[in-house]
Scaffold this active site. Structure first.
Site, PDB file in Angstrom:
ATOM      1  N   GLY A   5     -10.657  -5.744   2.907  1.00 36.90           N
ATOM      2  CA  GLY A   5     -11.976  -6.194   3.329  1.00 36.90           C
ATOM      3  C   GLY A   5     -12.272  -5.892   4.781  1.00 36.90           C
ATOM      4  O   GLY A   5     -13.438  -5.753   5.165  1.00 36.90           O
ATOM      5  N   GLU A  50      -6.117  -2.844  -2.273  1.00 30.77           N
ATOM      6  CA  GLU A  50      -6.372  -3.918  -3.247  1.00 30.77           C
ATOM      7  C   GLU A  50      -5.654  -3.736  -4.573  1.00 30.77           C
ATOM      8  O   GLU A  50      -5.207  -4.711  -5.184  1.00 30.77           O
ATOM      9  CB  GLU A  50      -7.886  -4.060  -3.482  1.00 30.77           C
ATOM     10  CG  GLU A  50      -8.631  -4.774  -2.362  1.00 30.77           C
ATOM     11  CD  GLU A  50      -9.082  -3.865  -1.242  1.00 30.77           C
ATOM     12  OE1 GLU A  50      -9.891  -4.306  -0.411  1.00 30.77           O
ATOM     13  OE2 GLU A  50      -8.615  -2.698  -1.191  1.00 30.77           O
ATOM     14  N   ALA A 106      -9.096  -9.906   3.019  1.00 34.66           N
ATOM     15  CA  ALA A 106      -9.266 -11.246   2.458  1.00 34.66           C
ATOM     16  C   ALA A 106      -8.086 -12.143   2.809  1.00 34.66           C
ATOM     17  O   ALA A 106      -6.954 -11.684   2.966  1.00 34.66           O
ATOM     18  CB  ALA A 106      -9.422 -11.160   0.944  1.00 34.66           C
ATOM     19  N   GLU A 155     -13.567  -2.515   4.717  1.00 29.31           N
ATOM     20  CA  GLU A 155     -14.888  -2.557   4.081  1.00 29.31           C
ATOM     21  C   GLU A 155     -15.963  -3.059   5.038  1.00 29.31           C
ATOM     22  O   GLU A 155     -17.110  -2.593   4.994  1.00 29.31           O
ATOM     23  CB  GLU A 155     -14.829  -3.405   2.815  1.00 29.31           C
ATOM     24  CG  GLU A 155     -14.060  -2.716   1.694  1.00 29.31           C
ATOM     25  CD  GLU A 155     -13.843  -3.596   0.494  1.00 29.31           C
ATOM     26  OE1 GLU A 155     -14.230  -3.200  -0.607  1.00 29.31           O
ATOM     27  OE2 GLU A 155     -13.265  -4.702   0.654  1.00 29.31           O
TER      28      GLU A 155
END
Length: 266
Positions: A117, A140, A72, A120
Site C-alpha cells: 500500500g 501482496e 497495510a 500504491e
C-alpha cells in the site's frame, strides 16, 4: 508555514510561498503502516486539500527516516474477523482514492521502503521522486491477497501489462536504480534529497495557472485508456473549460507585457 493535524498519524503543511501543500505520513513507530485510523485521516486530509482553492500542488512525504510507507498494518489485520475486514475495506480504500482523486498535481517523495500500500500511495500520485535508498514493490500475493489500493490498475499504466504482471506475480522488491530504469519512479535523486527535490518540483508546477493545472490533470486522467479520437474530445472539453478563463487572459497579457502572471485562479 502552517500545520494541521488529521488524527494522530497524518500532518498537512501549507507552505507559505508557492501554494504547495505537503501531506505527511506521520506514523514513525510503525514505519507508516496504514492502519484504519491512518487511512481515515489520510482520506479526510485529501478531501480538505481538494476543496482548498489556494492549493495548486500536493507533495506526499514521510516523517520516517528509513521508510516512505510499508503498506497495510498487518498486525492490525491479524486481529480482524472477516466481518472486520469487510467493514474496514472502504476506509482503507478511501486513503488511496483520496490521493488519486486530488484535483491538483501530486508529487510523491519516496525514500526507503515503499511496499504494498505504500507503493500504491506513491502510484496514486502524478509524479514520483525517489532517492537512492528507495526500495519499492507490491508483495501482496506473498501474504495471500492482491494489491488492493490501485496497484493492479496503476502499475500497468506506468510500465505496461507484462512488466506489471512480473512484478506483482513475483512479489519482488525493486531497488532505486532498477526502479528508475523500469519507470516505477520518474526522478532519481541522491540519498536524503527526495523531499527537497519534490518540493522544488512542486514549486515550479505551482507557478503555473491553477485553472490550467486542474484542467490539464483532468484531461490526462480522463483520457487514459481511451482511443485517440475519444481522448482528443476529452482534451477539447478541458481546453474549452480554460480558454475563456481569467487565468488565460492574464497569462496572455503577462506574456505580452514580459512580466510574471498574477493568476486570478478562475
Amino acid at each position: 508555514m502552517s500545520e494541521e493535524r488529521f488524527g494522530e498519524f497524518v500532518l498537512v503543511r501549507r507552505h507559505e510561498q508557492g501554494h504547495v501543500a505537503e501531506l505527511v505520513l506521520d506514523r514513525p513507530k510503525a514505519m507508516n503502516a496504514v492502519s484504519t485510523e491512518m487511512a481515515r485521516s489520510a482520506a479526510e486530509a485529501c478531501a480538505e486539500l481538494g476543496r482548498d482553492p489556494e492549493v495548486r500542488v500536493v507533495v506526499l512525504t514521510s516523517s520516517h527516516e528509513r521508510a516512505f510507507c510499508v503498506g497495510a498494518d498487518l498486525k492490525e489485520r491479524n486481529s480482524f474477523s472477516d466481518a472486520d475486514l469487510v467493514r474496514q475495506r472502504p476506509v482503507a480504500r478511501g486513503a488511496y482514492t483520496g490521493v488519486l482523486e486530488l484535483p491538483v498535481p501530486t508529487v510523491a517523495a519516496v525514500h526507503g521502503f515503499a511496499l504494498g500500500g505504500g507503493f500504491e500511495l506513491a502510484l496514486s500520485c502524478d509524479v514520483i521522486v525517489a532517492d537512492r535508498t528507495a526500495v519499492l514493490g507490491l508483495p501482496e500475493v506473498s501474504v495471500g491477497v492482491i494489491p488492493g489500493g490501485g496497484g493492479t490498475q496503476l502499475l500497468p499504466r506506468r510500465v505496461g501489462a507484462a512488466r506489471a504482471a512480473e512484478l506483482i506475480f513475483t512479489a519482488r522488491r525493486v531497488e532505486a536504480a532498477e526502479a528508475r530504469e523500469l519507470g516505477l519512479v520518474d526522478e532519481l535523486v541522491e540519498a536524503g534529497r527526495d523531499r527537497e527535490e519534490a518540493l522544488a518540483m512542486a514549486a515550479r508546477i505551482a507557478a503555473n495557472s491553477p485553472v490550467g493545472l486542474r484542467a490539464a490533470k483532468r484531461a490526462l486522467r480522463l483520457g487514459q485508456g481511451l482511443d485517440l479520437p475519444a481522448g482528443l474530445e476529452v482534451e477539447d472539453a478541458a481546453w474549452r473549460a480554460v480558454a475563456f478563463s481569467g487565468d488565460r487572459a492574464e497569462g496572455v497579457a503577462a506574456f505580452n507585457e514580459k512580466r510574471k502572471p498574477n493568476w486570478p485562479g478562475q
